[in-house]
Design an enzyme around this catalytic site. Structure first.
Site, PDB file in Angstrom:
ATOM      1  N   ASP A  18       0.860  -1.162   0.000  1.00  0.00           N
ATOM      2  CA  ASP A  18       0.000   0.000   0.000  1.00  0.00           C
ATOM      3  C   ASP A  18       0.911   1.231   0.000  1.00  0.00           C
ATOM      4  OD1 ASP A  18      -2.398   1.628   0.492  1.00  0.00           O
ATOM      5  OD2 ASP A  18      -1.593   1.833   2.516  1.00  0.00           O
ATOM      6  N   ASP A  20      -0.123   5.171   1.076  1.00  0.00           N
ATOM      7  CA  ASP A  20      -0.332   6.104   2.178  1.00  0.00           C
ATOM      8  C   ASP A  20      -0.374   5.373   3.514  1.00  0.00           C
ATOM      9  OD1 ASP A  20      -0.736   8.695   0.785  1.00  0.00           O
ATOM     10  OD2 ASP A  20      -2.409   7.632  -0.134  1.00  0.00           O
ATOM     11  N   THR A 111      -2.405   1.090  -4.470  1.00  0.00           N
ATOM     12  CA  THR A 111      -2.898   2.233  -3.716  1.00  0.00           C
ATOM     13  C   THR A 111      -4.308   2.618  -4.120  1.00  0.00           C
ATOM     14  OG1 THR A 111      -2.504   4.584  -3.227  1.00  0.00           O
ATOM     15  CG2 THR A 111      -1.755   3.789  -5.371  1.00  0.00           C
ATOM     16  N   SER A 112      -5.044   3.182  -3.175  1.00  0.00           N
ATOM     17  CA  SER A 112      -6.383   3.692  -3.469  1.00  0.00           C
ATOM     18  C   SER A 112      -6.326   5.080  -4.092  1.00  0.00           C
ATOM     19  CB  SER A 112      -7.214   3.745  -2.173  1.00  0.00           C
ATOM     20  OG  SER A 112      -7.395   2.451  -1.650  1.00  0.00           O
ATOM     21  N   LYS A 143     -10.450  -1.011  -2.241  1.00  0.00           N
ATOM     22  CA  LYS A 143     -10.319  -1.703  -0.970  1.00  0.00           C
ATOM     23  C   LYS A 143     -11.517  -1.351  -0.081  1.00  0.00           C
ATOM     24  CE  LYS A 143      -5.291  -1.114  -1.250  1.00  0.00           C
ATOM     25  NZ  LYS A 143      -4.111  -0.455  -0.673  1.00  0.00           N
ATOM     26  N   ASP A 168      -1.438  -0.722   6.174  1.00  0.00           N
ATOM     27  CA  ASP A 168      -1.600  -0.036   7.451  1.00  0.00           C
ATOM     28  C   ASP A 168      -3.054   0.143   7.856  1.00  0.00           C
ATOM     29  OD1 ASP A 168      -2.212   3.354   7.148  1.00  0.00           O
ATOM     30  OD2 ASP A 168      -1.939   2.097   5.382  1.00  0.00           O
TER      31      ASP A 168
END
Length: 226
Positions: A18, A20, A111-112, A143, A168
Site C-alpha cells: 500500500d 499512504d 494504492t487507493s 479496498k 496499514d
C-alpha cells in the site's frame, strides 16, 4: 512474536505495498484537504476524517450519500487539491532504501490513490516508482475489495498467497486477507495500538531483504515490534 516469526521464516514470490501510511505519511496533507471539503459540505469533521484513509476518494464520497453531490466530480476535485498540496508528505522511516533494495520485478504498489496523486506523493517522499503500480483507475471496486492485490500479483506473475502485503489501514488489511495474502502491518502512523493477528513493524530500517538464487524474497529483522 509468532506472527513476525512466521513471516521471517518463509520466502515470498513478491512484495505488495500500500502507499499512504505504509511507505509514506501523507496524513497532514490529506486531512487538510478533506477537512476543508467536509466543512464546505456540512459534514462533521471529527467523525468523518477517520473514514478517509485507505480507500478511494470516490468511495468515501459515495458512502456519505449527500444529496446533489456528484461523487465523481468531487473526487476529481479532491485529487487536484491533493496533487497541489504535498507539504509534510514524508517517507516512513527506512521505506525508500528498503524499496530500492528490492528487485524491480518482485514488488508492486497497490494504492487507493489516483495514479497522478500517487506519483506526486512518492516523488515528494523520495519513494521510488515501481515497475508495477495499481491505482484507483485500475479497479472498479476499491479496498476492502481484493481486486487491486489480485491484479498486482497477476502482473508480477505470482499467486496472491505467495505475496507478502505491507498495509496499514483496515480497508487494505481486509483486502489483503480476502486475496489470501499474508500480511505485514505497518503501524508508523497509528495513533492507537492496533489489535491484529498479523506481523507488525513501525519502520523499515530494521528490516533486511535477501533475494535467493530463485529470485524469492526473504526477510530478516534487527528490531521487532510484533
Amino acid at each position: 512474536m509468532p506472527a513476525l516469526d512466521a513471516v521471517l521464516n518463509r520466502a515470498f514470490g513478491a512484495f505488495l505495498f500500500d502507499m499512504d501510511g505504509t511507505v509514506l505519511n501523507s496524513i497532514a496533507a490529506a486531512e487538510r484537504i478533506w477537512t476543508a471539503w467536509a466543512v464546505r459540505h456540512g459534514v462533521d469533521v471529527e467523525t468523518f476524517l477517520p473514514t478517509i484513509h485507505g480507500v478511494r476518494a470516490i468511495d468515501t464520497i459515495r458512502r456519505l450519500n449527500l444529496p446533489g453531490v456528484d461523487a465523481q466530480a468531487q473526487a476529481a476535485y479532491i485529487t487536484v487539491a491533493e496533487i497541489e498540496d504535498v507539504e509534510g508528505v514524508v517517507e516512513i522511516l527506512g521505506a525508500a532504501a528498503f524499496l530500492k533494495a528490492l528487485p524491480a520485478d518482485r514488488w508492486a504498489m497497490v494504492t487507493s490513490a489516483p495514479r497522478d496523486l500517487a506519483l506526486r506523493r512518492m516523488a515528494a517522499a523520495g519513494i521510488p516508482e515501481p515497475a508495477v503500480m495499481i491505482t484507483a483507475e485500475d479497479v472498479t471496486a476499491g479496498k476492502p475489495d481484493p481486486a487491486g492485490y489480485r491484479l498486482a500479483a497477476a502482473r508480477l506473475g505470482v499467486e496472491p498467497g505467495d505475496c507478502l502485503v505491507f498495509e496499514d489501514a483496515t480497508a487494505g488489511i481486509l483486502a489483503a486477507e480476502a486475496a489470501g495474502a499474508p500480511l505485514m502491518v505497518v503501524t508508523a502512523t497509528h495513533q492507537h495500538p492496533l489489535q491484529t493477528p498479523h506481523a507488525t513493524i513501525d519502520r523499515y530500517d530494521g528490516l533486511q531483504v535477501r533475494a535467493g538464487s530463485d529470485g524469492r524474497l526473504s526477510l530478516s529483522a534487527t528490531r521487532q515490534e510484533g
